[in-house]
Design an enzyme around this catalytic site. Structure first.
Site, mmCIF file in Angstrom:
data_model
loop_
_atom_site.group_PDB
_atom_site.id
_atom_site.type_symbol
_atom_site.label_atom_id
_atom_site.label_comp_id
_atom_site.label_asym_id
_atom_site.label_seq_id
_atom_site.Cartn_x
_atom_site.Cartn_y
_atom_site.Cartn_z
ATOM 1 N N ASP A 64 0.851 -1.187 0.000
ATOM 2 C CA ASP A 64 0.000 0.000 0.000
ATOM 3 C C ASP A 64 0.886 1.236 0.000
ATOM 4 O O ASP A 64 2.090 1.154 0.238
ATOM 5 C CB ASP A 64 -1.009 -0.014 1.158
ATOM 6 C CG ASP A 64 -0.398 0.247 2.515
ATOM 7 O OD1 ASP A 64 0.795 -0.082 2.709
ATOM 8 O OD2 ASP A 64 -1.096 0.773 3.397
ATOM 9 N N TYR A 66 2.865 4.804 0.758
ATOM 10 C CA TYR A 66 3.476 5.421 1.937
ATOM 11 C C TYR A 66 2.452 6.344 2.595
ATOM 12 O O TYR A 66 1.655 6.996 1.913
ATOM 13 C CB TYR A 66 4.706 6.230 1.537
ATOM 14 C CG TYR A 66 5.828 5.403 0.938
ATOM 15 C CD1 TYR A 66 6.472 4.415 1.667
ATOM 16 C CD2 TYR A 66 6.255 5.633 -0.372
ATOM 17 C CE1 TYR A 66 7.507 3.673 1.119
ATOM 18 C CE2 TYR A 66 7.300 4.900 -0.927
ATOM 19 C CZ TYR A 66 7.921 3.911 -0.166
ATOM 20 O OH TYR A 66 8.949 3.178 -0.719
ATOM 21 N N PHE A 77 6.647 1.900 -4.184
ATOM 22 C CA PHE A 77 8.027 2.075 -3.714
ATOM 23 C C PHE A 77 8.612 3.449 -4.020
ATOM 24 O O PHE A 77 9.702 3.781 -3.549
ATOM 25 C CB PHE A 77 8.957 0.983 -4.274
ATOM 26 C CG PHE A 77 8.630 -0.396 -3.774
ATOM 27 C CD1 PHE A 77 8.944 -0.785 -2.483
ATOM 28 C CD2 PHE A 77 7.988 -1.310 -4.598
ATOM 29 C CE1 PHE A 77 8.633 -2.061 -2.016
ATOM 30 C CE2 PHE A 77 7.665 -2.589 -4.147
ATOM 31 C CZ PHE A 77 8.000 -2.955 -2.849
ATOM 32 N N HIS A 187 10.883 -9.451 0.895
ATOM 33 C CA HIS A 187 10.584 -8.025 0.746
ATOM 34 C C HIS A 187 11.836 -7.202 1.059
ATOM 35 O O HIS A 187 12.645 -7.593 1.900
ATOM 36 C CB HIS A 187 9.444 -7.637 1.697
ATOM 37 C CG HIS A 187 8.815 -6.329 1.380
ATOM 38 N ND1 HIS A 187 9.335 -5.131 1.834
ATOM 39 C CD2 HIS A 187 7.716 -6.005 0.659
ATOM 40 C CE1 HIS A 187 8.574 -4.137 1.403
ATOM 41 N NE2 HIS A 187 7.591 -4.627 0.688
#
Length: 222
Positions: A64, A66, A77, A187
């Protein structure tokens, strides 16, 4: 924001479905209660504006957006220039510096240059609330983004899906593995990057696969 033809058709199809109407009603309700929602509405579908479904070369799945001020701008990202580079992206840059010859770690976190080359930087939830990670994870975005992943899988002749972390890897079932390249690993967050994200070489491997398909590779420098 004007989207390419087939993404525009996809969006119109989703907007006619009951789940999407319910999602929009929930978002409106949260806004009426005073929630600050990111990214700004005009950047909500930013990931889809650069290339159409058939021209997508790489899909990188995030979770999701920031949830800090001025960070999210619709690309997974990525953050706006002038904003401190977040920890996960710092680790992505570290891996790039090891994996890709001549990559220079940039001082900003804007990944628009990737999107312009056909990298779909897609969060599986497209909105979030200020200082409240995953606040919108159950509002209905998952159905929208699952359908987007399936659209690329079905209509694209072959691209690379990069799935970092267990959340992204659950989407494997939506992807035709016979036609597309699937690269899965831990991740890049500081909590898990040392469990195998570092050294995964997903960026060079993605380019090698694209080259083998006769497609132009991604210039990962931003």
């Amino acid at each position: 924001m004007s989207l390419p033809q087939h993404w525009q058709r996809f969006l119109s199809e989703q907007q006619q479905q009951a789940y999407y109407s319910s999602l929009q009603a929930k978002l409106a309700e949260r806004a009426q209660l005073g929630a600050i929602i990111y990214p700004p509405s005009e950047q909500l579908f930013n990931a889809f504006q650069y290339v159409d479904i058939e021209q997508t070369k790489v899909v990188i799945l995030g979770q999701d957006p920031y949830h800090g001020a001025n960070q999210a701008h619709g690309l997974a990202f990525s953050v706006n220039k002038g904003v401190k580079v977040p920890p996960s992206l710092v680790n992505i840059y570290k891996e790039l510096a090891q994996d890709v010859d001549d990559f220079v770690v940039p001082e900003h976190g804007d990944l628009s240059a990737w999107a312009q080359q056909g990298v779909l930087l897609l969060n599986t939830t497209l909105t979030v609330e200020q200082a409240n990670a995953n606040a919108h994870a159950k509002l209905g975005w998952q159905q929208f983004t699952d359908n987007a992943i399936k659209a690329v899988s079905e209509r694209n002749s072959g691209c690379v899906f990069i799935l970092w972390g267990s959340h992204a890897q659950k989407k494997t079932k939506l992807i035709d593995g016979d036609k597309h390249c699937i690269l899965a690993g831990p991740h890049p967050s500081p909590l898990s990057a040392y469990r195998g994200f570092f050294g995964c070489q997903h960026f060079s491997r993605a380019n090698q696969w694209l080259a083998n398909q006769g497609k132009s590779v991604i210039d990962w420098q931003v």
